[in-house]
Design a protein around this motif. Sequence first.
Motif, mmCIF file in Angstrom:
data_model
loop_
_atom_site.group_PDB
_atom_site.id
_atom_site.type_symbol
_atom_site.label_atom_id
_atom_site.label_comp_id
_atom_site.label_asym_id
_atom_site.label_seq_id
_atom_site.Cartn_x
_atom_site.Cartn_y
_atom_site.Cartn_z
ATOM 1 N N CYS A 17 29.374 33.443 43.217
ATOM 2 C CA CYS A 17 29.096 34.804 42.788
ATOM 3 C C CYS A 17 29.057 35.744 43.982
ATOM 4 O O CYS A 17 28.977 35.312 45.119
ATOM 5 C CB CYS A 17 27.780 34.884 42.017
ATOM 6 N N ASN A 61 35.360 35.796 40.995
ATOM 7 C CA ASN A 61 35.623 37.020 40.248
ATOM 8 C C ASN A 61 35.576 38.186 41.234
ATOM 9 O O ASN A 61 34.514 38.705 41.546
ATOM 10 C CB ASN A 61 34.585 37.183 39.133
ATOM 11 N N ASP A 64 34.291 42.155 40.537
ATOM 12 C CA ASP A 64 33.830 42.160 39.140
ATOM 13 C C ASP A 64 34.936 42.602 38.178
ATOM 14 O O ASP A 64 34.666 43.217 37.157
ATOM 15 C CB ASP A 64 32.583 43.043 38.977
#
Length: 164
Positions: A17, A61, A64
């Motif tokens: 993340c 990712n 985002d």
Amino acid sequence: MKKIILICVVALSFFACKSSATAADSDTLSTKLDKSSQVAIKGNWILTDVSYPGSDYIKVNSFDIADSKCFIGSTWSFISNNNKGNMSLNAAGCTSFQSPIVWSINNQGLFVLKILNEGEKSKNVKSGYLLTVANQTENSFQLIDQINVGGQTKSVTYQFQRSN
């Protein structure tokens, strides 16, 4: 043994993340600018590669928006005199995305990026991304992001090549 390794790889992929340290706030955005680096990035670019440790096993990712691999082949335009531009993702098998951007390079060598929704003013966007500018030449440069993967900081490198 193979099952344990597979479970570890799957677990790590869920924990990849964005690091909170990469979120830009309004204090960072007001830092003095590195004009010469900005002028060198002026123009049209293609993001040719995204690399990071464990990229075969971990999905990132980016910004985002989409999987980091969807950014390969994306086109970016940087206008240095007003710090605006746009980005466009069109990779096969990925959702298309395009957006206006506001960007700058501060005196600490950090690339400050705000991704805007259509019609949105940059002054209304209070957060963005901080990336390190590296290996800048006339025809290429890298942006390096720091992400958290299973409690460890890893570097994601975005390689840009000048477009004709």
